[in-house]
Design an enzyme around this catalytic site. Sequence first.
Site, mmCIF file in Angstrom:
data_model
loop_
_atom_site.group_PDB
_atom_site.id
_atom_site.type_symbol
_atom_site.label_atom_id
_atom_site.label_comp_id
_atom_site.label_asym_id
_atom_site.label_seq_id
_atom_site.Cartn_x
_atom_site.Cartn_y
_atom_site.Cartn_z
ATOM 1 C CG ASP A 285 10.415 29.921 52.314
ATOM 2 O OD1 ASP A 285 11.066 28.955 51.764
ATOM 3 O OD2 ASP A 285 9.398 30.070 52.252
ATOM 4 C CG ASN B 223 13.874 20.741 53.874
ATOM 5 O OD1 ASN B 223 14.449 21.443 54.454
ATOM 6 N ND2 ASN B 223 12.955 21.122 53.062
#
Length: 246
Positions: free
Chosen positions: A21, A69
Amino acid sequence: MKLEKKVLNGYIPKHIAIIMDGNGRWAKKRHMPRTYGHKKGSENLKNIALECKGLGVKVLSVYAFSTENWQRPKKEVDYLMTLPGEFEASFKGQFEKEDIRVVFSGRRDRFPKKVQDLIKRVEEKTENRTGMTLNICFDYGSYTEITNAVQEIALDVKNNDLNISAITPDVISNHLYTKDLPKLDLLIRTSGELRLSNFFLWQVSYSELYFAKKHWPAFNKKALLLAIEDFQNRKRRYGGLKEKKS
Ligand code: FPP
């Protein structure tokens, strides 16, 4: 004692997973587009995979693209879809030398044909390598993974190939993408967020969790060693009273 030597003297986790991340925030801090963060993140993946191999890790699983996503802007999704290709071009030689197998976990039906072909080609080309496995979780989500497992098991029951009473945790594990991989020892998330974001919800049951402050492109060898050192100091009891060495 030097950190690396100290870590190498301890138990090296067989299977590490990383939620990579912070690419976007890393780029923003440098006044660069998010895609630049992903490019640097992809380069870092190659470095960290090689470091893991050097330390003796057997499997590295990475969360590279989630089932959620796809909601990102088209430009960013299109760029992320180019990363497996770029990654292949850059890792080819070194990964062959280091005997690294590459597998992909996740849905495959939503990728452009070019990406589907690449995944198949990379998996076939590297399938006999035994040095380490890099498991790239791409269009991966635990809800989808577990739902698929339930559907497959239900079908076996419907076809009288399986009794309901024979459904055990092992049967469920054997229907997950990770069925051929060792149990997860350590899950690392970079960038300071304290959540799992639909990643490895089943696999994480007795794993150690480690949250690093650094954004993924800046997560270097030292950060990896610190995570493993922290793991080595944990006492894993799996619900019992005695410590079990993994
Ligand atoms: C999360 O950061 C990162 C991603 C969604 C993409 C991760 C992908 C890579 C590191 C490269 C993958 C490589 C291959 C070979 C497929 P973010 O964009 O959510 O960061 P932010 O939270 O700071 O916005």
